[in-house]
Every structure is written in C-alpha cells, then in structure tokens.
Design an enzyme around this catalytic site. Structure first.
Site, mmCIF file in Angstrom:
data_model
loop_
_atom_site.group_PDB
_atom_site.id
_atom_site.type_symbol
_atom_site.label_atom_id
_atom_site.label_comp_id
_atom_site.label_asym_id
_atom_site.label_seq_id
_atom_site.Cartn_x
_atom_site.Cartn_y
_atom_site.Cartn_z
ATOM 1 N N HIS A 210 -13.582 -0.770 26.486
ATOM 2 C CA HIS A 210 -13.238 0.620 26.179
ATOM 3 C C HIS A 210 -11.731 0.835 26.108
ATOM 4 O O HIS A 210 -11.233 1.599 25.299
ATOM 5 C CB HIS A 210 -13.856 1.546 27.224
ATOM 6 C CG HIS A 210 -15.328 1.383 27.297
ATOM 7 N ND1 HIS A 210 -16.051 1.452 28.454
ATOM 8 C CD2 HIS A 210 -16.217 1.112 26.330
ATOM 9 C CE1 HIS A 210 -17.315 1.233 28.198
ATOM 10 N NE2 HIS A 210 -17.442 1.015 26.913
ATOM 11 N N GLU A 451 -23.341 -10.818 3.072
ATOM 12 C CA GLU A 451 -22.863 -11.582 4.233
ATOM 13 C C GLU A 451 -23.813 -12.707 4.609
ATOM 14 O O GLU A 451 -23.548 -13.483 5.518
ATOM 15 C CB GLU A 451 -22.555 -10.667 5.423
ATOM 16 C CG GLU A 451 -23.585 -9.626 5.735
ATOM 17 C CD GLU A 451 -23.098 -8.581 6.746
ATOM 18 O OE1 GLU A 451 -21.997 -8.714 7.307
ATOM 19 O OE2 GLU A 451 -23.857 -7.632 6.979
ATOM 20 N N ASP A 475 -19.113 -12.366 8.508
ATOM 21 C CA ASP A 475 -20.438 -12.969 8.688
ATOM 22 C C ASP A 475 -20.728 -14.018 7.630
ATOM 23 O O ASP A 475 -21.415 -15.002 7.905
ATOM 24 C CB ASP A 475 -21.518 -11.878 8.662
ATOM 25 C CG ASP A 475 -21.644 -11.223 10.027
ATOM 26 O OD1 ASP A 475 -21.719 -11.952 11.022
ATOM 27 O OD2 ASP A 475 -21.634 -9.978 10.100
ATOM 28 N N CYS A 522 -14.744 -6.488 2.641
ATOM 29 C CA CYS A 522 -14.390 -5.640 3.784
ATOM 30 C C CYS A 522 -14.281 -6.459 5.072
ATOM 31 O O CYS A 522 -14.088 -5.893 6.143
ATOM 32 C CB CYS A 522 -15.386 -4.504 3.954
ATOM 33 S SG CYS A 522 -17.045 -5.066 4.346
#
Ligand code: PEP
Ligand code: MG
Length: 586
Positions: A210, A451, A475, A522
């Site tokens: 976080h 991917e 990926d 991307c």
C-alpha cells in the site's frame, strides 16, 4: 537486503548503503524523520491479578477509540484522497472489530497477567505469523494490515499523537525531510500528504504494497523493503534516496552528496526539458503520427495522464478497484470510478480493462489453490465463471459509455469462444439495464489483450471479431518464454528482445494493419524509451505506458525515421536474429 559498508576514497565516513526496491522514481536528498513505532517501544510488565478486568477494559476502550478515529477518517476523507485509501481503511476498521484480536488479547491479560500493550502485541504476533505463513501473496500482505492496526491501538494506549518519533529533532531542519518507517499505513499516508516530505523509506513492503501504491499516486519517490532502515537510521541523519535503483545512502560523504546533487539536478533539468515536449506533436521525422496513451491503476491518475499530454487512457487496470478490500465494488461505485476517468480525460478515449484477477493479483479472502496460478483461472477465465461479478462490471462500463469514448478491453483471451461469451455477457448486461430502466450506451469499442502466444499466432479471426487489440507484452513474454514473471529465480531469462516475442508482436501489428484495426502495446516495453525505435521498426503506431514515461518516449519518436527502422528490424526478424538496439539509434 543487508547493509553494505561502501569503500570510499575520502576521509573515514560512516556512510551506509542499503538496498531496497525503488517503487516511485526520482531522487531525494534530505534529513531522516523517523516515524514512531509504538510496537517497537512498548513496555512489557505483569499486572496484579486483581487488575486484570480493568486492564481488559483499558484495552477495549483503546480499540474502540482507534476504531472511532478510523471511522472519522473514513467519513471525512478529502475528495482528492487516493481512491484506494477508503477501502484500505475499511479493512483496518474490520480488523479492529475482530474478536480474534481484542478478546484473545484479553485472555492473555486474564491468564498471564500481561499488561494491555504486551497482550496486544503478543496476540498480534500470533496473527501476523499465521498470515505470513500463507501461500497466497495477497493474504501474506494482510499481515502488514494487522501490524498497522496494532500500531494504531498502541498509539492510543500510550497517548502519542505525533506520527514522528521525535518531531523536535527535525523541526528546525532547512533540508527536506525523508520519512523513515517500519511500514506506513494508508491512514498515516493520508496524514503525511501535503507535508514537506521528499521521500518515503520503509523496512517492509514491496512494489504492490500500500505504501508503494499511495506514494505512486502522490508522486513522491519511495524505496520499500529496506529491511532495517528504521533501526539503522537516526533522526536528522543525512539521506540520499534513489527511487530508480532502490539504493539508500545514509550519512554520505560530501563527495557522494555532490554526485547525487548533480544527478538530481540533471534529472530535474531533463524533466523540465521534457515538459516542453508536452504539447509537441508525437510524430516521427518522416511524418508518421504516433498515439501516446497512458496506463493507470487508479482513477485519480487520469490527472497525471492529462498533465503528461496523453492522447487517451490505453489501459486502466480495473482490478485495483477490487483489491485491498473485504467486499466487491458495487455497480454504482465502479460506474462513478470509470465515469470520473472519462470525465477527467475530456473527450479522449478511455480503455478500461475488465477484471484481471488471478496469478499474482488475488481478491481479499480468496485463497489460490492452483499449482500454477499464472496458467490457471485468471482474468477473463475467472470472470466467465463469476457471471454476477462480470455482469456488474459490464453494466458499470455500459453506463460509463454514455459519457464518452469507452473501449472495453478483455484480458487473457486465447479462444474465439471466449470472445463470443463476452459478447453474450455484454448483451445480457444491456438487457438487465433495460429491464431496470437504467440509461446506458452501446456506443463503445470492444478489444482484447494479446498476451497469450496462441492468440498472437492465430490472430486473424480475433482481428475480425474485435474493434482493437492491445499487446500485453508483460504476459506475452512470460507465456512465450515459460518464465513466471513473479519468480526472481528466472528473471534473467525474462527477455523482451527474444526474436520469438518480437515475431509475435510484429505478426499482431501486421494483422491489425491489414484489417484496418488499431493495435497498441500496453506492456512495460511501450514505456521503455530504449525500445521505442525497435517498436516503431515493428510498425507500432500506438503506445500506452505510465504517464511519467510518456515524454521520454515522445522525445525518441520525434528523432526517429520509421522507414529506416522498419527495414532494419524486418531484416533481423526474418533471420530470427537478435536486434541490436544501439544499431537502431545510430
Ligand atoms: C501485460 O501483460 O503486458 C499487461 C499490460 O498487463 P498486466 O501487466 O496488468 O498483466
Ligand atoms: Mg497482462
């Protein structure tokens, strides 16, 4: 991550070099401001047996007070607070309500006569160990939430209000301050926002922790996973934080300080120079116009995309709305989040990827049992087994399409029947909305991530059936080379330049070109300026990347000549030879 004493040619210096993970790029030079860690300073003593009930009450009251404080924070969250903070605070609120924590700690008070602080830390340790031993990475990370919640209660018990362990020690510093902590909870990050802190350094955490996520949305350099920075550094120590390499230097010599000041100045000057490119055309020397879009993970990052001059959002990883929380986001919550991005992008297209959960990204409470989750029930495979969850997201997307140009992007497609199943699910979602009389639009584009190598090899029917394609190289590399992208042991074999990977990219781009359908990249490759020329040589006309990388890539584009590059790259591809990036920039 053990500290290493650096050899230096100067007079003896106590400089230490620590290695962590740089999760937000940038350099910071400043004085250490140590965050208080009540858990490390807590007194351990035994109480008199007759005081056990009163001690339990003291603990319960502190827990209730910490819970109320959290609730007040949740109720008064500023409108510009990072979106993920609210759900994270809710998780902490739920943990505080859990009797496993308070009542079990009270048992230790009654049976062993521990004081409240000791009982709480001891019970917390049991829970932390249980979570840390879990296989699932996401559940393992919940141990950080337990520690943070305990820290909050301990602060109430000790009456401490300041976040810093010794605020006076750094009050008069003219230098910027660098927060040094064991870990920083989302609630504390909120309190630190708007202060004059130049970087965050933590012992714990990784790129998806976080602290990393919130620091990224605040655009403050951060290095996490440093191991022992909090115990090795003292208030007021001079620090250099390198958010690129993850290196932290403690009490550097004047010579090293000088070197880093020069690096920082050069970096800032480069950023300023690049800023002048914001409104410049993204066009090659031979006049080919290239689309530059942004990848975002949280709705508020859309602002960064606009500031960087992005042509649109090329990838909104919607799973970040679903992670780090105990419940699922409702249709309304998702709709508001997606619509806020569309609104922020002021008419530019917005590509929203449907939930890509599985592999290293799991939902709260879901335990992965698959032996190889990267090959398991991930992304669209997962969504098609959860019709209600998928339909909720599709309904939110269809409603968002009323407000602008929405492109729905489906991850991990390998089969045409999956495309058909998605179309059917969209039809069903439209019917649901109609039945409820909720306005929506069918004016959206539907595309898929390329991917999985199978899709890239047999791309033709997919190009025909879809409106656009986006190549997820992260990926695509993992699945082509059989390298688990999360496994550090094989990371050296994770090779974006492998000719097989480049052939798959080229094949996809060519198929899109023939069919007149847009194809973008991307994955991380798109934002790596060293690869820009090669991707142009492969024929790529649309790149999507983190907003911070956009101007570096634009600079490369404006100095490139696509005709030359296409010839050089085609020659190497035909021979399945490795491409020499230096040759392309010559
Ligand atoms: C990719 O695989 O290249 C991609 C962009 O998606 P993610 O990194 O979220 O899997
Ligand atoms: Mg992917």
């Amino acid at each position: 991550m053990t500290p290493v004493e650096l050899a230096t040619t100067e007079a003896p210096s106590s400089m230490l070099c620590l290695q962590g993970q740089g999760v937000v790029r940038g350099y910071a030079i400043g004085r250490a401001a140590i965050m208080s860690a009540a858990a490390l300073e807590v007194a351990h003593y035994r109480i008199h047996p007759r005081d056990a009930d009163a001690e339990c009450d003291r603990l319960r009251q502190a827990v209730a007070r910490a819970g109320n404080d959290l609730q007040t924070l949740i109720d008064t969250l500023p409108a510009d607070a990072p979106r993920e903070v609210g759900p994270l605070l809710e998780v902490h609120r739920l943990l505080l309500d859990d009797p496993l924590l308070t009542e079990q700690a009270c048992e230790q008070i009654r049976e062993r006569y521990y004081n409240a602080e000791w009982a709480l830390t001891s019970q917390g340790q049991i829970l932390v160990e249980q979570f840390s031993a879990m296989e699932d990475e996401y559940l393992r990370e919940r141990s950080a939430d337990i520690r943070q919640v305990i820290e909050r209660v301990l602060r109430v018990l000790s009456g401490t209000t300041s976040l810093l362990s010794n605020p006076e020690a750094v009050a008069d510093s003219d230098d910027p301050l660098i927060v040094v902590a064991r870990d920083i909870s989302p609630a504390d990050m909120l309190r630190l926002r708007g202060s004059r802190f130049a970087a965050f350094l933590t012992d714990l955490g990784g790129p998806t922790s976080h602290t990393a996520i919130v620091a990224r949305s605040m655009n403050v350099p951060a290095v996490v996973g440093l191991g022992h920075v909090r115990s090795l550094v003292r208030d007021g120590d001079m620090l250099i934080a390198d958010g690129f390499s993850g290196v932290v230097l403690v009490n550097p010599s004047q010579q090293v300080l000088g070197e880093y000041r020069a690096r920082q100045a050069a970096y800032l000057a480069e950023r300023r120079d690049l800023a002048s490119l914001r409104d410049a055309k993204s066009e090659t020397l031979d006049g080919v116009s290239i689309k530059l879009e942004a990848n975002i993970e949280l709705p508020e990052e859309a602002r960064m995309a606009v500031e960087a001059g992005a042509d649109g959002i090329g990838l909104f990883r919607s799973e970040f709305l679903f992670m780090g929380r105990a419940d699922l986001p409702s249709e309304e919550e998702q709709y508001l989040a997606y619509a806020s991005v569309v609104k922020a992008m002021e008419g530019r297209p917005v590509t929203i990827r449907t939930l890509d959960i599985g592999a290293d990204k799991t939902l709260d409470g879901e335990v992965t049992v698959a032996t190889n989750p990267a090959l398991g029930l991930r992304a669209i495979r997962y969504c098609l087994t959860k019709p209600e969850l998928f339909s909720t997201q599709l309904r939110a997307l269809l409603r968002t399409a009323l407000h602008g140009h929405v492109r729905i992007l489906i991850p991990m497609i390998a089969h045409m029947h999956e495309v058909r199943a998605v179309r059917q699910a969209i039809e069903d979602a439209c019917r649901d909305l109609e039945a409820r009389g909720v306005p929506y639009s069918r004016d959206f584009s539907l595309g898929a991530m390329v991917e999985i190598p199978a899709m890239a090899i047999a791309i033709e029917p997919f190009v025909q059936a879809l409106d656009f394609l986006s190549i997820g190289t992260n990926d695509l590399i993992q699945y082509t080379l059989a390298i688990d992208r999360a496994d550090a042991d094989v990371s050296l074999l994770y090779d974006p330049m492998h000719p097989a990977v480049l052939r798959l990219i080229a094949h996809t781009i060519n198929a899109g070109e023939r069919a007149g359908k847009p194809v973008s990249v991307c994955g991380e490759m798109a934002g790596d300026a060293r690869m820009t020329r090669m991707l142009l040589g492969l024929g790529l006309k649309a790149f999507s990347m983190h907003p911070q990388q956009l101007l570096d890539v634009k600079k490369e584009i404006r100095q490139s000549h696509t005709n030359d590059l296409r010839m050089k790259v085609a020659g190497a591809l035909n021979r399945a030879a490795r491409i020499d990036l230096d040759e392309l920039s010559a």
